[in-house]
Design a protein around this motif. Structure first.
Motif, short mmCIF file in Angstrom:
data_model
loop_
_atom_site.label_atom_id
_atom_site.label_comp_id
_atom_site.label_asym_id
_atom_site.label_seq_id
_atom_site.Cartn_x
_atom_site.Cartn_y
_atom_site.Cartn_z
N PRO A 131 29.27 0.55 4.60
CA PRO A 131 28.87 1.05 3.27
C PRO A 131 28.45 -0.02 2.27
O PRO A 131 28.53 0.20 1.07
N ARG A 141 21.03 7.82 -0.31
CA ARG A 141 21.44 8.66 0.81
C ARG A 141 20.32 9.64 1.14
O ARG A 141 19.72 10.24 0.27
N LYS A 149 27.70 11.94 8.93
CA LYS A 149 29.08 11.52 8.69
C LYS A 149 30.06 12.60 9.12
O LYS A 149 31.10 12.32 9.68
#
Length: 155
Positions: A131, A141, A149
């Protein structure tokens, strides 16, 4: 320090765990951490290379059959050389990948820079799976990031 920022030790643990999950081993752990991982040849890729070579040689044979009809279909015997492409891949595909990581913390502990020396593929994988943002870039994103995820968490 920046609010909600992970400490340097947590960043180092994340990086070490990331490369441990990719079957890398720590070769040297001084100021610069060196990870080393061996990549073996893949049977699937060898078969793919062989089939691509066979298709390419068959296409060449078709053209040569049309261009030089005196030899007839003998040109298609070239396809017998396609397994050599797979053999070449198999003998040369094994490689050792080395990744060097250095964590540089600013004097006021506000930021920690991760200096990564690796192949382009490893740098891209690092950026996708961890991240942390690349310097001077913001992470945006995508539509499918949350779905990916969730699928990873379920597995």
């Amino acid at each position: 320090a920046v609010a909600n920022a992970p400490p340097t030790s947590a960043i180092a643990r994340d990086i070490a765990l990331h490369y441990k999950n990719l079957n890398f081993k720590i070769k040297d752990a001084s100021d610069v951490i060196t990870f080393e991982g061996a990549f073996a040849p893949s049977v699937g890729q060898a078969a793919y290379v062989t089939s691509c070579a066979a298709l390419g040689l068959a296409s060449t044979a078709l053209v040569l059959t049309i261009q030089f009809p005196a030899l007839g279909n003998a040109w298609y015997l070239m396809c017998l050389f396609s397994p050599f492409a797979g053999q070449y891949y198999w003998e040369n595909a094994e490689r050792v990948e080395t990744v060097r990581v250095k964590l540089v913390t600013s004097d006021d502990d506000a930021t920690t820079d991760i200096v990564l020396e690796a192949s382009k593929d490893e740098i891209e994988r690092f950026g996708e799976e961890l991240p942390y943002n690349m310097k001077g870039m913001k992470r945006v994103r995508g539509v499918f990031d949350n779905q990916a995820k969730k699928e990873k968490a379920e597995a």
